[in-house]
Write an enzyme that holds these catalytic residues in place. Structure first.
Site, PDB file in Angstrom:
ATOM      1  N   ASP A 253       1.369   4.980   0.142  1.00  0.00           N
ATOM      2  CA  ASP A 253       0.577   6.102   0.647  1.00  0.00           C
ATOM      3  C   ASP A 253       1.270   7.441   0.394  1.00  0.00           C
ATOM      4  O   ASP A 253       2.468   7.508   0.112  1.00  0.00           O
ATOM      5  CB  ASP A 253       0.348   5.892   2.149  1.00  0.00           C
ATOM      6  CG  ASP A 253      -0.947   6.508   2.638  1.00  0.00           C
ATOM      7  OD1 ASP A 253      -1.521   7.354   1.932  1.00  0.00           O
ATOM      8  OD2 ASP A 253      -1.385   6.143   3.747  1.00  0.00           O
TER       9      ASP A 253
ATOM     10  N   ASP B 218     -10.479   7.253   3.087  1.00  0.00           N
ATOM     11  CA  ASP B 218     -10.263   6.930   4.499  1.00  0.00           C
ATOM     12  C   ASP B 218     -11.592   6.828   5.229  1.00  0.00           C
ATOM     13  O   ASP B 218     -11.631   6.395   6.379  1.00  0.00           O
ATOM     14  CB  ASP B 218      -9.396   8.006   5.173  1.00  0.00           C
ATOM     15  CG  ASP B 218      -7.912   7.736   4.978  1.00  0.00           C
ATOM     16  OD1 ASP B 218      -7.566   6.632   4.501  1.00  0.00           O
ATOM     17  OD2 ASP B 218      -7.100   8.618   5.298  1.00  0.00           O
TER      18      ASP B 218
ATOM     19  N   LYS C 192       0.878  -1.179   0.000  1.00  0.00           N
ATOM     20  CA  LYS C 192       0.000   0.000   0.000  1.00  0.00           C
ATOM     21  C   LYS C 192       0.909   1.222   0.000  1.00  0.00           C
ATOM     22  O   LYS C 192       1.641   1.450   0.955  1.00  0.00           O
ATOM     23  CB  LYS C 192      -0.883  -0.025   1.244  1.00  0.00           C
ATOM     24  CG  LYS C 192      -1.805   1.176   1.400  1.00  0.00           C
ATOM     25  CD  LYS C 192      -2.732   0.958   2.592  1.00  0.00           C
ATOM     26  CE  LYS C 192      -3.512   2.193   2.963  1.00  0.00           C
ATOM     27  NZ  LYS C 192      -4.217   2.016   4.245  1.00  0.00           N
TER      28      LYS C 192
END
Ligand code: GLA
Length: 729
Positions: free
Chosen positions: A478, A548, A476
């Site tokens: 970010d 999110d 992931k």
């Protein structure tokens, strides 16, 4: 499919599947736009350009008062030579002047589609899938060559565009503006649609009538952003989900962009899109070139659903790359909302074990595993494992998880540096900053200066070392703040305004290198959720963490809006705990499951805290998703009811051969004595009969689409209902 040049009337006729796009070289070499829309067999100028003497529209050729660039629909308008509308590009010469003038020089038509050096772009797998036209325009005074690239796809109503600037003269040229495309429509009977939002509220749909003047969306944040997506569409007034004409534009780029629509005094509409000219310049030394990123233009006469399906198919098959392009994506469990920074190996293994028992396939260790990172105030840049939390290292942890029958994945944020980090203490000039100015922090972090080669090389090395250190199958990636005080310690003064674009070029190089070094790894991009959900990122990483915000009700709008452009396989969607951590709402595990199953499915909560009953539901959801996964991730997606228009949402997925479908319906709030609901399905084969799996009822595809299906009456807020359909033999 074809691209044809007709020398007699100097027209280019581009045909992409069911679309025609026509241009003409007029007068002394100006490139005019004639038509874009439904395919026509021949364009014989039934509505040729008309020229009138218009007041205050000056004339480049003094002998012809009817000709002004101000009234000419154009392909790539310049600044300063009679057109007062927004130019597509602008240059500054050594003498300070900012005028230029492009005339047709030559063109080339060929099969296939060229790569864009260093940039993400849609591609072909064999050269018969597409045809490309390059038109070279020239500014006689400077020797600047501007090449317009047009590619038409055989299979879809897609035309891609980009532009290359070649400084073939002997002077330096500064690009002040270098957009990737321009289209001039002859009227303004359109609505303007775009996707706006915020952190935790990404890609809401807004549709408004065009007005005379300029309307635009843009990013100045150094990322494509949560706030505006690099996507706009013009819809004919009668266009809706299923019918009507839509022109859509999507920028294959992850940084600052501008998408602009200008309606002028004669109600013509100019659309342009590209790198945001705000705080951008690019210096071209003699002999140097500048390639703009690509814009994907989609034409649909089947409304927004038709537009979305074209984007989905194109992006799934000819933008995304790598082994995961066609592979079903694993169901994952992510520990972020379960533990935040507060975990150790034991806790992680406990969650992982429960996940494995429930059938989950991939464990993702999120933020907090490296440096001294116990909160978000330190350690970005220090990509070595925290042995206090993980005494057996990443390798030990990953192996234990593998032994449970699950793959192991890892969170990284390689574009950032914490002020409190060894990396920053060692290289304080490695971040984006401006001398003698404060360095504003966001989440206590600074942005690494990816415009610098040595910074990118360093990151490629340390991240490669991490990925090679353990059996890691998923990453992931970010990125959690936007750029401020933009400047680079490595660039000379006259190139400071290149920093933001050079950053993105650096990022693309880093991602290209790392993803090709680790081809078996599934990469998911993320930027505070969906802050960089754009086609540029999807070229390197085939999926994105959508938001999110994991609340099921919020997700209806977020996923519905995202689906306008981006494929379902790209949309990360997780079931999280209640009360939800972002909005504190209580929804049923069932509804949370059904919303997340409508995307790229996973969980993000502490499974060990669930009751036995809840675990049984999770186990069922996991098994169910495995059954419908290929349908959801690779089927055709139809939106039925919009959360932006009311209390109900519905969407469905149909397999390519129309033998299977999955339908999901959601009602947010209960109403007393409410009207009865039913939905009409879409995309089925009217000739086929379908069985509703579970009930065994059989109905024709025609009946389900034209007559509809009742939604069972249920009490309470946050209701979801799903159906699975299978063609009956
Ligand atoms: C971002 C991501 C979250 C999580 C945190 C970790 O906000 O979007 O999913 O990974 O960072 O700090």
């Amino acid at each position: 499919m074809a691209i044809v040049f007709h020398p007699a009337n100097k027209t280019f006729h581009l045909q992409a599947n069911d679309t025609s796009y026509v241009m003409q070289i007029v007068r002394s070499g100006y490139l005019a736009h004639l038509y874009w829309g439904k395919k026509v067999r021949h364009y014989r100028e039934s509505n040729p350009l008309q020229f009138f003497d218009r007041g205050f529209s000056p004339n480049p050729d003094p002998s012809d008062r009817t000709f002004s660039l101000d009234t000419l629909p154009q392909e790539y308008p310049a600044y300063g030579n009679t057109d007062f509308r927004t130019p597509a590009y602008q240059v500054q010469l050594e003498n300070g002047s900012t005028i230029s003038d492009l005339r047709y020089k030559t063109h080339r038509i060929y099969k296939g589609k060229p790569k864009l050096e260093g940039l993400p772009a849609t591609y072909v797998e064999n050269e018969n899938e597409a045809e490309t036209l390059e038109i070279i325009l020239e500014d006689h005074v400077t020797g600047l060559h501007v090449t317009l690239f047009y590619t038409v796809y055989e299979r879809w109503n897609v035309i891609t565009r980009s532009v290359r600037f070649d400084n073939n003269g002997s002077e330096r040229i500064k690009l002040l503006r270098a957009l990737s495309m321009n289209v001039d429509f002859r009227d303004d009977h359109f609505d303007f649609l775009h996707l706006f939002g915020a952190h935790c509220r990404e890609r809401y749909i807004e549709r408004k009538p065009l007005f005379v003047g300029t309307q635009s969306v843009e990013s100045r944040r150094g990322a494509s952003s949560h706030q505006q997506n690099p996507f706009i569409a013009l819809l004919r007034k009668n266009a809706n989900e299923d019918e009507g004409i839509v022109y859509a534009f999507n920028f294959v780029y992850s940084g600052n962009f501008l998408a602009q629509v200008e309606v002028d005094q004669f109600h013509t509409t100019r659309v342009s899109m590209g790198i945001n000219p705000f705080d951008f310049t690019w210096l071209l030394e003699p002999g140097e070139s500048f390639q703009t990123p690509e814009v994907v233009m989609v034409y649909s006469d089947k409304g927004l659903n038709g537009m979305s399906q074209t984007f989905h198919q194109l992006y799934r098959t000819r933008l995304a790359r790598g082994v995961y392009r066609e592979r079903e994506r694993p169901i994952l469990i992510n520990n972020w909302e379960a533990t935040y920074f507060d975990f150790n190996e034991e806790k992680i293994l406990h969650i992982a074990k429960t996940a494995a028992e429930l059938g989950i396939e991939l464990f993702v260790l999120d933020d907090g595993w490296f440096g001294k990172r116990d909160n978000d105030r330190s350690s970005l840049g220090d990509w070595f494992v925290n042995k206090q939390k993980l005494p057996n290292g990443l390798e030990g942890l990953a192996k234990s998880i593998n032994q449970m029958g699950m793959q192991f994945g890892l969170w990284v944020e390689p574009e950032m540096v914490s002020v409190d980090s060894e990396l920053y203490r060692k290289h304080p000039d490695w971040c984006i900053h401006v001398p003698n100015r404060p360095r504003s922090e966001g989440r206590n972090q600074l942005v690494l200066d990816y415009s610098r080669k040595e910074v990118c090389d360093y990151i490629i090395q340390v991240i490669s070392d991490v990925l090679a250190s353990a059996p890691i199958s998923y990453v992931k990636w970010d990125m959690n703040r936007h750029m401020t005080e933009i400047g680079s310690a490595a660039l000379p003064p006259e190139r400071q305004r290149e920093t933001a674009h050079r950053y993105i070029l650096g990022l693309y190089r880093v991602m290209e290198e790392i993803t090709s070094r680790f081809p078996h790894v599934l990469f998911e991009s993320c930027s505070g959720g969906g802050g960089r959900f754009d086609p540029g990122m999807l070229y390197y990483m085939p999926q994105t963490w959508t938001s999110d915000n994991t609340d099921a009700v919020s997700r209806l709008k977020i996923q519905y809006g995202t689906s306008l452009v981006y494929p379902i396989s790209a949309m990360g969607a997780h079931v999280s705990a209640v009360p939800n951590h972002q909005v504190h709402r209580m929804t049923s595990l069932e509804m949370r499951g059904h919303v997340a199953m409508s995307g790229n499915f996973g969980y993000e909560l502490d499974l060990t805290k669930l009751s036995e009953e809840e675990k049984a539901i999770v186990k069922q959801q996991v098994a169910f998703y495995k059954d419908i996964r290929s349908l959801v991730q690779f089927g055709t997606f139809y939106r039925i009811l919009s959360p932006f228009e009311g209390n109900e949402t519905a969407w469905m997925f149909v397999s390519e051969d129309k033998s299977e479908a999955f339908v999901a319906y959601f009602r947010v709030l209960a109403e007393a004595n409410a009207p009865l609901s039913f939905i009409r399905l879409k995309g089925l084969d009217p000739e086929k009969d379908y069985e509703l799996i579970g009930s065994g009822e059989i109905y024709g595809g025609d009946e389900l689409m034209y007559v509809g299906l009742n939604v069972p009456q249920r009490r309470g807020d946050f209701i979801s209902v799903i159906w699975r359909l299978r063609a009956a033999r």
